[in-house]
Design a protein around this motif. Structure first.
Motif, PDB file in Angstrom:
ATOM      1  N   ASN A 185       0.782  -1.188  -0.056  1.00  0.00           N
ATOM      2  CA  ASN A 185      -0.083   0.185  -0.193  1.00  0.00           C
ATOM      3  C   ASN A 185       0.888   0.871   0.183  1.00  0.00           C
ATOM      4  N   LEU A 186       2.219   0.994   0.153  1.00  0.00           N
ATOM      5  CA  LEU A 186       2.729   2.629   0.069  1.00  0.00           C
ATOM      6  C   LEU A 186       3.932   2.850  -1.899  1.00  0.00           C
ATOM      7  N   THR A 187       3.433   3.589  -1.729  1.00  0.00           N
ATOM      8  CA  THR A 187       3.894   4.767  -3.146  1.00  0.00           C
ATOM      9  C   THR A 187       4.944   5.149  -2.786  1.00  0.00           C
ATOM     10  N   GLN A 188       5.703   5.225  -1.267  1.00  0.00           N
ATOM     11  CA  GLN A 188       6.647   5.980  -1.046  1.00  0.00           C
ATOM     12  C   GLN A 188       7.623   5.474   0.293  1.00  0.00           C
ATOM     13  N   PRO A 189       8.346   5.005   0.559  1.00  0.00           N
ATOM     14  CA  PRO A 189       8.851   4.251   2.233  1.00  0.00           C
ATOM     15  C   PRO A 189       8.967   4.950   2.801  1.00  0.00           C
ATOM     16  N   GLY A 190       8.943   6.472   3.368  1.00  0.00           N
ATOM     17  CA  GLY A 190       8.091   7.644   4.484  1.00  0.00           C
ATOM     18  C   GLY A 190       8.199   6.968   5.215  1.00  0.00           C
ATOM     19  N   ALA A 191       6.531   6.200   5.239  1.00  0.00           N
ATOM     20  CA  ALA A 191       5.531   6.105   6.617  1.00  0.00           C
ATOM     21  C   ALA A 191       6.036   4.314   6.927  1.00  0.00           C
ATOM     22  N   LEU A 201      25.772  -0.313  -4.307  1.00  0.00           N
ATOM     23  CA  LEU A 201      24.540  -0.819  -4.643  1.00  0.00           C
ATOM     24  C   LEU A 201      24.216  -1.644  -5.564  1.00  0.00           C
ATOM     25  N   VAL A 202      24.983  -1.379  -7.003  1.00  0.00           N
ATOM     26  CA  VAL A 202      24.485  -1.619  -8.007  1.00  0.00           C
ATOM     27  C   VAL A 202      25.604  -3.403  -8.098  1.00  0.00           C
ATOM     28  N   ARG A 203      26.172  -3.573  -7.175  1.00  0.00           N
ATOM     29  CA  ARG A 203      26.673  -4.747  -7.584  1.00  0.00           C
ATOM     30  C   ARG A 203      26.114  -5.794  -6.156  1.00  0.00           C
ATOM     31  N   ARG A 204      24.959  -5.552  -5.716  1.00  0.00           N
ATOM     32  CA  ARG A 204      23.994  -6.360  -4.708  1.00  0.00           C
ATOM     33  C   ARG A 204      23.553  -7.521  -6.025  1.00  0.00           C
ATOM     34  N   ASP A 205      22.216  -8.529  -5.631  1.00  0.00           N
ATOM     35  CA  ASP A 205      21.946  -9.379  -6.203  1.00  0.00           C
ATOM     36  C   ASP A 205      20.502  -8.926  -6.845  1.00  0.00           C
ATOM     37  N   PHE A 206      19.242  -8.088  -6.320  1.00  0.00           N
ATOM     38  CA  PHE A 206      18.287  -7.948  -6.519  1.00  0.00           C
ATOM     39  C   PHE A 206      17.851  -6.411  -6.375  1.00  0.00           C
ATOM     40  N   THR A 207      17.557  -5.801  -7.134  1.00  0.00           N
ATOM     41  CA  THR A 207      17.198  -5.013  -6.482  1.00  0.00           C
ATOM     42  C   THR A 207      16.171  -4.306  -5.302  1.00  0.00           C
ATOM     43  N   VAL A 208      15.253  -5.621  -5.259  1.00  0.00           N
ATOM     44  CA  VAL A 208      15.309  -5.307  -3.158  1.00  0.00           C
ATOM     45  C   VAL A 208      15.727  -5.348  -2.292  1.00  0.00           C
ATOM     46  N   ASN A 209      17.059  -5.782  -2.828  1.00  0.00           N
ATOM     47  CA  ASN A 209      17.965  -5.870  -1.363  1.00  0.00           C
ATOM     48  C   ASN A 209      18.835  -5.066  -2.325  1.00  0.00           C
ATOM     49  N   ALA A 210      18.950  -3.987  -3.104  1.00  0.00           N
ATOM     50  CA  ALA A 210      19.724  -2.714  -3.431  1.00  0.00           C
ATOM     51  C   ALA A 210      19.043  -1.310  -3.213  1.00  0.00           C
ATOM     52  N   MET A 211      18.880  -1.091  -1.779  1.00  0.00           N
ATOM     53  CA  MET A 211      18.101  -0.499  -1.190  1.00  0.00           C
ATOM     54  C   MET A 211      18.467   0.005   0.514  1.00  0.00           C
ATOM     55  N   ALA A 212      18.859   1.813   0.466  1.00  0.00           N
ATOM     56  CA  ALA A 212      19.150   2.087   1.745  1.00  0.00           C
ATOM     57  C   ALA A 212      19.304   3.191   2.233  1.00  0.00           C
ATOM     58  N   GLY A 261      14.001  -0.488  -6.061  1.00  0.00           N
ATOM     59  CA  GLY A 261      13.829  -1.745  -5.717  1.00  0.00           C
ATOM     60  C   GLY A 261      12.596  -1.614  -4.928  1.00  0.00           C
ATOM     61  N   MET A 262      11.679  -0.574  -4.654  1.00  0.00           N
ATOM     62  CA  MET A 262      10.386  -0.186  -3.741  1.00  0.00           C
ATOM     63  C   MET A 262       9.807  -0.087  -4.654  1.00  0.00           C
ATOM     64  N   ALA A 263       9.907   0.076  -6.265  1.00  0.00           N
ATOM     65  CA  ALA A 263       8.707  -0.549  -7.186  1.00  0.00           C
ATOM     66  C   ALA A 263       8.519  -2.425  -7.193  1.00  0.00           C
ATOM     67  N   ALA A 264       9.859  -2.786  -7.128  1.00  0.00           N
ATOM     68  CA  ALA A 264       9.712  -4.317  -7.408  1.00  0.00           C
ATOM     69  C   ALA A 264       9.552  -4.678  -6.322  1.00  0.00           C
ATOM     70  N   LEU A 265       9.595  -4.551  -5.191  1.00  0.00           N
ATOM     71  CA  LEU A 265       8.634  -4.826  -3.445  1.00  0.00           C
ATOM     72  C   LEU A 265       7.460  -4.987  -3.385  1.00  0.00           C
ATOM     73  N   ALA A 266       6.945  -3.618  -4.310  1.00  0.00           N
ATOM     74  CA  ALA A 266       5.319  -3.113  -4.300  1.00  0.00           C
ATOM     75  C   ALA A 266       5.006  -4.465  -5.251  1.00  0.00           C
ATOM     76  N   ARG A 267       5.669  -4.680  -6.097  1.00  0.00           N
ATOM     77  CA  ARG A 267       4.852  -5.699  -7.078  1.00  0.00           C
ATOM     78  C   ARG A 267       5.490  -6.969  -6.934  1.00  0.00           C
ATOM     79  N   ARG A 268       5.711  -7.278  -5.533  1.00  0.00           N
ATOM     80  CA  ARG A 268       6.587  -8.839  -5.519  1.00  0.00           C
ATOM     81  C   ARG A 268       7.720  -9.787  -6.409  1.00  0.00           C
ATOM     82  N   ARG A 269       8.472  -8.781  -7.294  1.00  0.00           N
ATOM     83  CA  ARG A 269       8.801  -9.098  -8.280  1.00  0.00           C
ATOM     84  C   ARG A 269      10.526  -9.022  -7.833  1.00  0.00           C
ATOM     85  N   LEU A 270      10.849 -10.315  -8.682  1.00  0.00           N
ATOM     86  CA  LEU A 270      12.310 -10.002  -8.579  1.00  0.00           C
ATOM     87  C   LEU A 270      12.827  -9.920  -9.572  1.00  0.00           C
TER      88      LEU A 270
END
Length: 493
Positions: free
Chosen positions: A16-22, A135-146, A160-169
């Motif tokens: 339900n998030l479009t931004q990570p702030g919450a 971050l670019v050397r990390r395995d997946f975009t959902v793990n390439a956030m800081a 990565g946030m968008a991929a996480l919201a869509r549950r895509r790898l």
């Protein structure tokens, strides 16, 4: 059958998030905030990274946190000395210093800009100077956030946030580059499918199919660790199916895709592969929700029928047999799990469950004596609760009447086991005479003959139940005479 408990996708806060702030506003670890202040005061950057950010956004963050910094390992060591309750340097060769503060474990790694020889998975460790390059050397975009905790600044250069919201790898670089650098990432992909319910992007699946043979560069121990995490995830069937569909299973558990036997037009036997996946699902449903996932049970459920392909025989006139597939399967399971470097106790427990899983089917014919029940319990030993679950899970017939009859029959066996156990203490079946008494009665010194006599008396105990002392002595003497052992008559005292 509580299918819904494990089959539905989790409802993650991130959806339900479009931004990570919450989510990040709720992130509060005093030790992490203190650490960020210490690094900032020393003029260094510090970011919460990788799986820690992913899990924070999913609302499942634990007390193990990963950080990245521009500070070199020696400087990190200086900054945590005297502040941390404990410090360890086991990963310092890869730029990682570990620390514990107020019950929180923190792993702090210097920004990396590694290169790989593409012959092994060991990188040539090179330190970097920016979080973006790290971050670019990390395995997946959902793990390439800081996250810069001090400034509450979110860094997400690869969506990565968008991929996480869509549950895509997906991968930050191309999947081919990522998997060539570290082929174990292909196993991590299927593990995330199992653990988090993610769906790999088509290009990721294509790369895994194309590069699956690269997995041979990885040690068995590392593959085993990923497989165990996969099987203990929330959706292990999905992970197994993806391993099989991409060909990874040929290098991990080749016995599993081998169960995809060709079914003849008369459907004279079940699809063994699909049956095994259903048994895995049903075994998981029988686990106690309050306990951790049972790796031994899940391995046994997945592998219980791997002996069927090599034992399949077509019977003249129609029909198919799989004689002794449980015996063959136990040997195959033992061999495969050894190759994967599983601990000895896991190997033996899984093999024994595979070996015993079929024995119950002789019970329904009403031919089991109390002796047979005792042997069933004794052979299972501490595995009996798992064997109960495996046997019940092995019922996958769509005939509701037949399924109900099988469950009632097993209920009857469990009730019978409970009755005999209450009467005879089956959990600790021992011969009616111990080793010392055997030696005294037969005048034997310690040695193999004493063990042989002990096993004879134990078999007798299983067959006939507890014996009176005089009856046990008489049986021992009879056995000794058959063996040509002359008892010491003076031993009667």
């Amino acid at each position: 059958m509580a299918w819904s408990r494990r089959r539905q996708l989790p409802s993650h806060p991130v959806s339900n998030l479009t931004q990570p702030g919450a989510a990040l506003e709720r992130l509060s670890f005093p030790a992490a905030d203190e650490l960020a202040e210490r690094f900032a005061e020393a003029g260094h950057q510090l970011y919460l990274v990788g799986g820690s950010v992913r899990d924070a956004l999913l609302g499942r963050l634990g007390s193990d946190l990963d950080f990245a910094t521009d500070a070199r390992p020696e400087r990190v060591r200086e900054l945590v000395d005297g502040w941390a309750d404990a410090v360890w340097e086991t990963g310092i060769a890869f730029g990682t210093i570990g620390a514990r503060r107020r019950g929180t474990d923190l792993e702090i790694t210097t920004f990396r800009a590694d290169t790989y020889d593409r012959q092994s998975r060991n990188p040539e460790v090179r330190f970097g100077d920016s979080i973006e390059a790290d971050l670019v050397r990390r395995d997946f975009t959902v793990n390439a956030m800081a996250v810069d905790l001090l400034r509450r600044r979110f860094v997400d250069p690869h969506d990565g946030m968008a991929a996480l919201a869509r549950r895509r790898l997906d991968t930050p670089a191309t999947p081919q580059e990522s998997f060539a650098d570290d082929p174990l990432r292909m196993m991590r992909a299927v593990r995330f499918v199992s653990q988090l319910g993610f769906v790999p992007e088509p290009r990721v699946l294509d790369a895994i199919r194309e590069m699956r043979d690269e997995l041979t560069r990885i040690t068995a121990e590392r593959i085993q660790a990923e497989l165990s995490k996969l099987l203990c995830g929330r959706f292990p069937r999905r992970g197994v199916e993806l391993m099989v569909d991409t060909g990874l299973a040929e290098h991990v558990l080749p016995e599993v895709p081998a169960m995809r036997l060709e079914i003849d037009e008369h459907h004279q036997h079940k699809d063994v592969y699909q049956h095994s996946l259903v048994v895995l699902d049903q075994a998981i449903d029988l686990e106690e929700p309050e306990n951790s996932p049972d790796l031994v049970l899940r391995l046994a459920a997945l592998l219980h029928d791997i002996g069927k392909p090599p034992t399949r025989r077509h019977i003249p006139g129609g029909g198919v047999s799989f004689h002794h597939h449980e015996v063959v399967g136990a040997k195959m399971a033992r061999k495969r799990l050894r190759a994967l470097r599983y601990p000895k106790d896991v190997i033996e427990d899984v093999a024994q469950l595979v070996y015993l899983h079929l024995r119950f089917h002789g019970y329904g014919k009403g031919e089991w004596t109390d002796s047979a029940v005792r042997r069933y319990v004794t052979d299972a030993g501490e595995l009996l609760p798992r064997l109960h679950k495996l046997v019940r899970a092995d019922c996958t017939t769509r005939n509701k009447r037949k399924a109900a009859a099988l469950q009632r029959t097993y209920d009857g066996l469990e009730e019978r086991i409970a009755r005999i156990a209450a009467e005879e203490d089956l959990a600790r079946v021992r011969p009616d005479l111990d080793g010392n008494e055997i030696m005294r009665l037969l005048g034997l010194p310690p040695g193999p003959l004493v063990g042989k006599a002990w096993r004879f008396l134990k078999d007798l105990r299983l067959d006939r139940g507890p014996l009176e002392y005089d009856d046990a002595v008489a049986e021992l003497r009879r056995w000794a005479a058959e063996q040509g052992i002359t008892p010491d008559e003076s031993a009667d005292g």
